[in-house]
Scaffold this motif. Structure first.
Motif, PDB file in Angstrom:
ATOM      1  N   UNK A 121       0.831  -1.206   0.000  1.00  0.00           N
ATOM      2  CA  UNK A 121       0.000   0.000   0.000  1.00  0.00           C
ATOM      3  C   UNK A 121       0.866   1.257   0.000  1.00  0.00           C
ATOM      4  N   UNK A 122       1.933   1.263   0.807  1.00  0.00           N
ATOM      5  CA  UNK A 122       2.808   2.436   0.860  1.00  0.00           C
ATOM      6  C   UNK A 122       3.572   2.610  -0.448  1.00  0.00           C
ATOM      7  N   UNK A 123       4.030   1.528  -1.036  1.00  0.00           N
ATOM      8  CA  UNK A 123       4.722   1.611  -2.326  1.00  0.00           C
ATOM      9  C   UNK A 123       3.785   2.217  -3.367  1.00  0.00           C
ATOM     10  N   UNK A 124       2.535   1.770  -3.389  1.00  0.00           N
ATOM     11  CA  UNK A 124       1.578   2.306  -4.364  1.00  0.00           C
ATOM     12  C   UNK A 124       1.338   3.797  -4.126  1.00  0.00           C
ATOM     13  N   UNK A 125       1.221   4.206  -2.864  1.00  0.00           N
ATOM     14  CA  UNK A 125       1.050   5.628  -2.560  1.00  0.00           C
ATOM     15  C   UNK A 125       2.236   6.441  -3.048  1.00  0.00           C
ATOM     16  N   UNK A 126       3.437   5.948  -2.809  1.00  0.00           N
ATOM     17  CA  UNK A 126       4.642   6.668  -3.231  1.00  0.00           C
ATOM     18  C   UNK A 126       4.683   6.781  -4.755  1.00  0.00           C
ATOM     19  N   UNK A 127       4.386   5.686  -5.450  1.00  0.00           N
ATOM     20  CA  UNK A 127       4.402   5.704  -6.917  1.00  0.00           C
ATOM     21  C   UNK A 127       3.350   6.680  -7.434  1.00  0.00           C
ATOM     22  N   UNK A 128       2.152   6.660  -6.863  1.00  0.00           N
ATOM     23  CA  UNK A 128       1.089   7.569  -7.299  1.00  0.00           C
ATOM     24  C   UNK A 128       1.499   9.018  -7.073  1.00  0.00           C
ATOM     25  N   UNK A 129       2.058   9.322  -5.902  1.00  0.00           N
ATOM     26  CA  UNK A 129       2.482  10.696  -5.604  1.00  0.00           C
ATOM     27  C   UNK A 129       3.555  11.177  -6.569  1.00  0.00           C
ATOM     28  N   UNK A 130       4.525  10.315  -6.868  1.00  0.00           N
ATOM     29  CA  UNK A 130       5.613  10.723  -7.751  1.00  0.00           C
ATOM     30  C   UNK A 130       5.134  10.886  -9.197  1.00  0.00           C
ATOM     31  N   UNK A 131       4.244   9.999  -9.642  1.00  0.00           N
ATOM     32  CA  UNK A 131       3.684  10.123 -10.993  1.00  0.00           C
ATOM     33  C   UNK A 131       2.857  11.401 -11.091  1.00  0.00           C
ATOM     34  N   UNK A 132       2.077  11.690 -10.047  1.00  0.00           N
ATOM     35  CA  UNK A 132       1.273  12.907 -10.035  1.00  0.00           C
ATOM     36  C   UNK A 132       2.161  14.145 -10.119  1.00  0.00           C
TER      37      UNK A 132
END
Length: 149
Positions: A121-132
Motif C-alpha cells: 500500500x505504501x509503495x503504491x502511494x509513493x508511486x502515485x504521488x511521484x507520478x502525479x
C-alpha cells in the motif's frame, strides 16, 4: 591388503564433500519459489505491480522509467533531511533524449511498514504521488482510490 589410497593433494580447489562425507548441500529452495527471492526482488515486484495498475489508466507511463534505489543520496553540502523528512521517492524530469524517471527508495519504505500488505500500500502511494508530481496532477486524479486505505 596393502592398496593404500594416496592422500589427496591439499589445494585451493573447492571441496567436493563436507567434513561428514555427505557432499555439498544445495540451495534451500528452488529459484521459482518465493522463499528464494531477495527482499530487493520482492520490493521491485511491488513497484512493478503498482506501475502496471497505473498504466491501465495512464498509457503515457510507458515513457517513464521506474527505478528502485536502496536509500536516497545527498548530492551536496547543505542538502539533508531530518528524521521526519527522509524521502520515500523522487522524480527526475526528462532531458536530452532521456526518459523521465520515478525513483522509489526501498529502505525508508521498508522501515515504515510492518507487513507485505502494508508495504504494498505504501509503495503504491509513493508511486502515485511521484507520478502525479511528474505529470502535474493531483494524486487523486492519477488514482481515484488514493488515500482510501
Amino acid at each position: 591388503m596393502d592398496n593404500r589410497v594416496p592422500p589427496r593433494a591439499a589445494g585451493p580447489g573447492p571441496r567436493r564433500r563436507d567434513r561428514h562425507g555427505r557432499g555439498m548441500r544445495g540451495p534451500i529452495a528452488p529459484p521459482q519459489v518465493p522463499l528464494a527471492a531477495s527482499r530487493a526482488d520482492v520490493f521491485a515486484d511491488l513497484v512493478q505491480d503498482s506501475v502496471e495498475r497505473l498504466e491501465r489508466r495512464w498509457p503515457q507511463l510507458a515513457d517513464i522509467d521506474f527505478l528502485v534505489l536502496e536509500v536516497p543520496r545527498l548530492d551536496g553540502p547543505g542538502q539533508g533531511w531530518n528524521d521526519e523528512a527522509v524521502p520515500l521517492g523522487g522524480t527526475i524530469p526528462a532531458r536530452e533524449g532521456r526518459h523521465a524517471r520515478v525513483v522509489v527508495y526501498r529502505r525508508p519504505v521498508e522501515i515504515r511498514t510492518k507487513g507485505r500488505d502494508e508495504r504494498a500500500a505504501l509503495v503504491h502511494e509513493v508511486v502515485v504521488e511521484q507520478v502525479a508530481e511528474l505529470l502535474g496532477l493531483t494524486p487523486e486524479t492519477v488514482d481515484p482510490r488514493y488515500g482510501e486505505d
